[in-house]
Design a protein around this motif. Structure first.
Motif, PDB file in Angstrom:
ATOM      1  N   ILE A 149      13.164 -41.828  -6.672  1.00 47.35           N
ATOM      2  CA  ILE A 149      14.558 -41.938  -6.249  1.00 47.35           C
ATOM      3  C   ILE A 149      15.465 -42.410  -7.377  1.00 47.35           C
ATOM      4  CG2 ILE A 149      14.234 -44.272  -5.361  1.00 47.35           C
ATOM      5  CD1 ILE A 149      16.214 -43.570  -3.116  1.00 47.35           C
ATOM      6  N   ASP A 150      14.972 -43.275  -8.258  1.00 44.99           N
ATOM      7  CA  ASP A 150      15.804 -43.786  -9.338  1.00 44.99           C
ATOM      8  C   ASP A 150      16.223 -42.675 -10.293  1.00 44.99           C
ATOM      9  OD1 ASP A 150      14.089 -46.993  -9.721  1.00 44.99           O
ATOM     10  OD2 ASP A 150      15.585 -46.273  -8.287  1.00 44.99           O
ATOM     11  N   ALA A 206      15.613 -33.688   2.220  1.00 43.88           N
ATOM     12  CA  ALA A 206      16.744 -34.530   2.620  1.00 43.88           C
ATOM     13  C   ALA A 206      17.109 -34.248   4.073  1.00 43.88           C
ATOM     14  CB  ALA A 206      17.944 -34.256   1.714  1.00 43.88           C
ATOM     15  N   GLU A 224      16.506 -41.616   4.767  1.00 43.10           N
ATOM     16  CA  GLU A 224      16.230 -41.567   3.334  1.00 43.10           C
ATOM     17  C   GLU A 224      15.503 -40.276   2.975  1.00 43.10           C
ATOM     18  OE1 GLU A 224      18.134 -44.953   2.384  1.00 43.10           O
ATOM     19  OE2 GLU A 224      16.949 -43.850   0.905  1.00 43.10           O
ATOM     20  N   ALA A 225      15.775 -39.768   1.799  1.00 49.23           N
ATOM     21  CA  ALA A 225      15.080 -38.570   1.341  1.00 49.23           C
ATOM     22  C   ALA A 225      13.604 -38.868   1.106  1.00 49.23           C
ATOM     23  CB  ALA A 225      15.714 -38.052   0.056  1.00 49.23           C
ATOM     24  N   THR A 226      12.786 -37.858   1.297  1.00 49.06           N
ATOM     25  CA  THR A 226      11.346 -37.973   1.056  1.00 49.06           C
ATOM     26  C   THR A 226      11.009 -37.262  -0.237  1.00 49.06           C
ATOM     27  OG1 THR A 226      10.928 -37.969   3.445  1.00 49.06           O
ATOM     28  CG2 THR A 226       9.058 -37.508   1.986  1.00 49.06           C
ATOM     29  N   TYR A 227      10.442 -37.995  -1.198  1.00 48.24           N
ATOM     30  CA  TYR A 227      10.180 -37.454  -2.529  1.00 48.24           C
ATOM     31  C   TYR A 227       8.727 -37.007  -2.658  1.00 48.24           C
ATOM     32  CZ  TYR A 227      14.746 -39.115  -3.911  1.00 48.24           C
ATOM     33  OH  TYR A 227      16.104 -39.300  -4.000  1.00 48.24           O
ATOM     34  N   ALA A 266      12.368 -33.078  -3.397  1.00 46.91           N
ATOM     35  CA  ALA A 266      12.499 -33.953  -2.242  1.00 46.91           C
ATOM     36  C   ALA A 266      13.063 -33.187  -1.053  1.00 46.91           C
ATOM     37  CB  ALA A 266      13.405 -35.134  -2.563  1.00 46.91           C
ATOM     38  N   SER A 279      21.840 -37.700  -1.684  1.00 50.32           N
ATOM     39  CA  SER A 279      22.639 -38.085  -0.523  1.00 50.32           C
ATOM     40  C   SER A 279      22.658 -36.942   0.481  1.00 50.32           C
ATOM     41  CB  SER A 279      24.065 -38.458  -0.926  1.00 50.32           C
ATOM     42  OG  SER A 279      24.831 -37.289  -1.178  1.00 50.32           O
ATOM     43  N   PRO A 291      18.353 -39.510  -7.304  1.00 42.72           N
ATOM     44  CA  PRO A 291      18.923 -39.969  -6.031  1.00 42.72           C
ATOM     45  C   PRO A 291      19.577 -38.820  -5.279  1.00 42.72           C
ATOM     46  CG  PRO A 291      20.192 -40.791  -7.906  1.00 42.72           C
ATOM     47  CD  PRO A 291      18.977 -40.137  -8.475  1.00 42.72           C
TER      48      PRO A 291
END
Lengths: 115, 110
Positions: free
Chosen positions: A63-64, A49, A54-57, A47, A69, A67
Motif C-alpha cells: 500500500i505504501d 479495490a 481497503e484495497a486488497t494487494y 490490487a 482510493s 495507495p
C-alpha cells in the motif's frame, strides 16, 4: 460492456516523484482492479479495490508504494509513489463484467515512463 | 514454471488463413478462461470467455478449452489485416485475480 476511461493516458515523470492515475467507469461496479503491464511481461494484478473497504494487494505489492482510493462505485485512483525507472510500465484498470460478473473489462491504460 | 505459458510469436499469416493461438497452464484449479485482443497502445479487449471445458464460437472466433490437457486455443477463421494485434490468454480460479500469458503477436498480411 462498461466504458472505462483513464487519465492521464501517458506521462513522463522524474525519479522520486509520485503520479496518481484516475479510472472512471460509465456504470456502477462493485469490483475494480489495477494491473501492471511491464514490457515483455504478463499483465499482473496489483490490487483489488472495493468501494467502502481497503484495497486488497497481491503478493509483491504494498500500500505504501501503490495507495489506492475507491470513493464511489464509478471511480478509483492508483498512486505510484516514490517512482524509480523500474516503475516504467503500463497501468491498467479493469472492472468486473459479463452476465455473471465472471470476467473483466479493461481501460485504455496509462503509459508511464520514469526517468 | 509460470502458471500460464504462451508463445510470444510473432506469428505472420496471409489474409484469409486460419490462425491457431494456444496457451498451456499448470494450475488445475483454473475454471474461467478468456481471450483478449490488444492493439498497440490500447487496453485489452475481451474477445471470448469460456467456463470450464468445451468449445465456444462467436463469428470468426472459436475458443476451445481442454482441462484434461491444461490447454486452451483460440481459432480465427478467414483472418483479416485488422486482426493484427497481440492476443492474450487469461484464466482464473474462483477468485477474481486473472492470470495472463505474455501474449502472442499476430500479423495478418494482405
Amino acid at each position: 460492456s462498461a466504458v472505462i476511461s483513464q487519465k492521464p493516458s501517458r506521462d513522463i515523470c522524474q525519479r522520486g516523484t509520485s503520479l496518481t492515475i484516475q479510472c472512471q467507469v460509465d456504470s456502477q461496479v462493485t469490483m475494480m482492479f489495477w494491473y501492471r503491464q511491464q514490457p515483455g511481461q504478463s499483465l499482473t494484478l496489483i490490487a483489488t479495490a472495493n468501494q467502502g473497504s481497503e484495497a486488497t494487494y497481491e503478493s509483491g505489492f504494498v500500500i505504501d508504494k501503490f495507495p489506492i482510493s475507491r470513493p464511489n462505485l464509478t471511480f478509483s485512483t492508483l498512486t505510484v509513489s516514490n517512482m524509480s525507472p523500474e516503475d516504467s510500465s503500463i497501468y491498467l484498470c479493469s472492472v468486473e463484467g459479463g452476465a455473471g460478473r465472471d470476467t473483466q473489462y479493461f481501460g485504455p491504460g496509462t503509459r508511464l515512463t520514469v526517468l | 514454471q509460470k502458471e500460464v505459458e504462451q508463445d510470444p510469436g510473432p506469428l505472420s499469416v496471409p489474409e484469409g488463413a486460419i490462425v491457431s493461438l494456444n496457451c498451456t497452464y499448470s494450475n488445475s484449479a483454473f475454471q474461467y478462461f478468456m481471450w483478449y485482443r490488444q492493439y498497440s497502445r490500447k487496453g485489452p479487449e475481451l474477445l471470448m470467455y469460456t467456463y470450464s471445458s468445451g468449445n465456444k464460437e462467436d463469428g470468426r472466433f472459436t475458443a476451445q478449452v481442454d482441462k484434461s490437457s491444461k490447454y486452451i486455443s483460440l481459432f480465427i477463421r478467414d483472418s483479416q489485416p485488422s486482426d493484427s494485434a497481440t492476443y492474450l490468454c487469461a484464466m482464473r480460479e474462483s477468485g477474481y485475480a486473472l492470470n495472463f500469458g505474455k501474449g502472442t503477436s499476430l500479423l495478418v498480411t494482405p
